[in-house]
Design a protein around this motif. Structure first.
Motif, mmCIF file in Angstrom:
data_model
loop_
_atom_site.group_PDB
_atom_site.id
_atom_site.type_symbol
_atom_site.label_atom_id
_atom_site.label_comp_id
_atom_site.label_asym_id
_atom_site.label_seq_id
_atom_site.Cartn_x
_atom_site.Cartn_y
_atom_site.Cartn_z
ATOM 1 N N PHE A 1 21.872 57.993 9.734
ATOM 2 C CA PHE A 1 22.029 57.671 8.274
ATOM 3 C C PHE A 1 22.283 55.955 8.421
ATOM 4 N N MET A 2 23.227 55.557 9.114
ATOM 5 C CA MET A 2 23.443 54.009 8.935
ATOM 6 C C MET A 2 22.522 53.230 9.515
ATOM 7 N N LEU A 3 21.473 53.841 10.510
ATOM 8 C CA LEU A 3 20.662 52.874 11.040
ATOM 9 C C LEU A 3 19.202 53.089 10.185
ATOM 10 N N GLN A 4 19.316 53.837 9.164
ATOM 11 C CA GLN A 4 18.199 53.799 8.353
ATOM 12 C C GLN A 4 18.072 52.330 7.548
ATOM 13 N N GLN A 5 17.124 51.326 8.156
ATOM 14 C CA GLN A 5 16.945 50.027 7.725
ATOM 15 C C GLN A 5 18.035 49.085 7.715
ATOM 16 N N THR A 6 19.168 49.496 8.726
ATOM 17 C CA THR A 6 20.240 48.766 9.165
ATOM 18 C C THR A 6 20.369 48.261 10.751
ATOM 19 N N PRO A 7 20.191 47.031 11.222
ATOM 20 C CA PRO A 7 20.185 46.915 12.413
ATOM 21 C C PRO A 7 21.545 47.301 13.274
ATOM 22 N N VAL A 8 21.087 47.697 14.623
ATOM 23 C CA VAL A 8 22.081 48.198 15.331
ATOM 24 C C VAL A 8 23.341 47.614 15.479
ATOM 25 N N THR A 9 23.253 46.187 15.478
ATOM 26 C CA THR A 9 24.405 45.390 15.714
ATOM 27 C C THR A 9 25.415 45.495 14.587
ATOM 28 N N ARG A 10 24.836 45.658 13.397
ATOM 29 C CA ARG A 10 25.607 45.807 12.126
ATOM 30 C C ARG A 10 26.323 47.107 11.872
ATOM 31 N N VAL A 11 25.595 48.300 12.665
ATOM 32 C CA VAL A 11 25.968 49.638 12.599
ATOM 33 C C VAL A 11 27.276 49.847 13.161
ATOM 34 N N ILE A 12 27.330 49.480 14.424
ATOM 35 C CA ILE A 12 28.274 49.999 15.510
ATOM 36 C C ILE A 12 29.671 49.932 14.934
ATOM 37 N N PRO A 13 30.148 48.698 14.491
ATOM 38 C CA PRO A 13 31.502 48.653 14.058
ATOM 39 C C PRO A 13 31.852 49.638 12.845
ATOM 40 N N ARG A 14 30.728 49.670 12.055
ATOM 41 C CA ARG A 14 31.159 50.910 10.845
ATOM 42 C C ARG A 14 31.107 52.105 11.266
ATOM 43 N N LEU A 15 30.136 52.591 12.059
ATOM 44 C CA LEU A 15 30.123 53.834 12.746
ATOM 45 C C LEU A 15 31.501 54.252 13.165
ATOM 46 N N GLU A 16 32.062 53.296 14.157
ATOM 47 C CA GLU A 16 33.328 53.698 15.042
ATOM 48 C C GLU A 16 34.447 53.974 13.804
ATOM 49 N N ALA A 17 34.332 53.239 12.791
ATOM 50 C CA ALA A 17 35.642 53.308 11.786
ATOM 51 C C ALA A 17 35.165 54.588 10.950
ATOM 52 N N TRP A 18 34.201 54.772 10.532
ATOM 53 C CA TRP A 18 33.753 56.042 9.876
ATOM 54 C C TRP A 18 34.137 57.218 10.581
ATOM 55 N N LEU A 19 33.962 57.363 11.783
ATOM 56 C CA LEU A 19 34.185 58.558 12.630
ATOM 57 C C LEU A 19 35.550 58.883 12.706
ATOM 58 N N ARG A 20 36.278 57.615 12.942
ATOM 59 C CA ARG A 20 37.694 57.493 12.929
ATOM 60 C C ARG A 20 38.324 58.539 11.832
#
Length: 310
Positions: free
Chosen positions: A38-57
DNA sequence: AAGACGGGGAT
DNA sequence: ATCCCAGTCTT
């Protein structure tokens, strides 16, 4: 007439040099992979990683997210862009909780039926979380096929034919086909890039139709993105940004981005945000949705009238 | 088939 | 200033 694409050569390259990304860690889980896609839909990998880890926590399972408010989801989405994805992901979590007993489905058909999941995300989850043999087609895949197979400098506009073109390249073996999907995306992301491809480092150099043809400029048939500066999208973004930062995530309508140059455009943005379920409005107040008492009065204006499966 | 929909980093 | 990014939904 170039040599046919050698999938196992590409897979060998991938196994040797793939980036270490969170969703590629063993045991990352179908839910983590779904959120990452979901996050990677039109958003670059480097911007996704920190938000993904916070979301899953915060929400380690679909049920956890489904129990949160849409306001929480929109706030945690932060500045990833296309914030409707936060609403859609929240809805998908609810659908997974109620329709699939909290387990991310493993087949393309059921994944496609979830809110916010299309051809790419459904197959990405089926392949990367469950090892299914399906074609995964994203912007990288389309560019690599355009060049290596079709000998063009850029892909045409997206079409259903892309899926068939990728399916025709998949190795027979399930495991190899899953790696091949990831490898095509990786190649497009780090070697066969849009602007300045690094053909000297490409494992497919000898088989590439575009290189074989002398790297001709075959033109760019893709549609151009609309201007962002001064757009309604920018106005929507400014309103949402203001609400994320506001106390209790609410504000008087006339005090939201008060210095916006076009007041009518700002009001249009507010109406469309309500329509998308990204904010709610009552009297002269707007706020993130479901974030406080007495939720919703005029929220459901014209939505839900037209939303059906494919 | 075409438009709407974010926002930041690279060129 | 423009391009690009692991797309999806609506008309």
């Amino acid at each position: 007439m170039p040599a046919p694409l050698p999938p196992l050569v590409l897979n060998e390259w991938f196994r040797r040099s793939a980036r270490d990304l969170p969703w590629r860690r063993p045991g990352f889980g179908a839910w983590g992979i779904l959120v990452s896609e979901f996050m990677l839909q039109q958003t670059p990998v480097t911007r996704v990683i920190p938000r993904l880890e916070a979301w899953l926590r915060t929400w380690p399972s679909p049920a956890a997210l489904a129990a949160a408010t849409p306001a929480d989801a929109v706030r945690e989405w932060a500045n990833l862009g296309y914030p409707r994805r936060a609403i859609w992901l929240h809805r998908a979590a609810g659908e997974i909780a109620t329709r699939h007993a909290g387990r991310v489905p493993d087949d393309v058909e059921h994944l496609l039926a979830l809110t916010g999941i299309g051809d790419y995300t459904a197959r990405a989850v089926a392949v990367f979380a469950y090892g299914k043999r399906e074609p995964v087609v994203d912007t990288n895949t389309r560019r690599v096929i355009a060049r290596a197979v079709q000998g063009r400098s850029q892909p045409g506009p997206p079409s259903r034919g892309d899926l068939a073109a990728m399916a025709a390249l998949l190795p027979e073996d399930d495991r190899e086909s899953a790696v091949f999907n990831a490898a095509m995306m990786e190649l497009g992301a780090v070697i066969c890039t849009a602007r300045a491809p690094r053909c000297g480092e490409c494992p497919l150099l000898d088989a590439c139709a575009w290189v074989g043809a002398g790297r001709p400029d075959t033109g760019d048939l893709r549609r151009k993105q609309a201007r962002y500066e001064g757009s309604d999208r920018q106005a929507r973004g400014a309103v949402l940004r203001a609400l994320r930062a506001a106390p209790r995530h609410e504000a008087r309508t006339e005090h939201v981005v008060p210095d916006w140059p076009d007041a009518a455009q700002r009001d249009r943005a507010i109406v469309s945000l309500v329509d998308d379920g990204l904010i709610e409005a009552f009297d002269d107040l707007i706020r993130l949705p479901g974030g406080g008492p007495q939720a919703s009065s005029s929220s459901e204006s014209s939505e839900s009238a037209s939303r059906a499966g494919r």
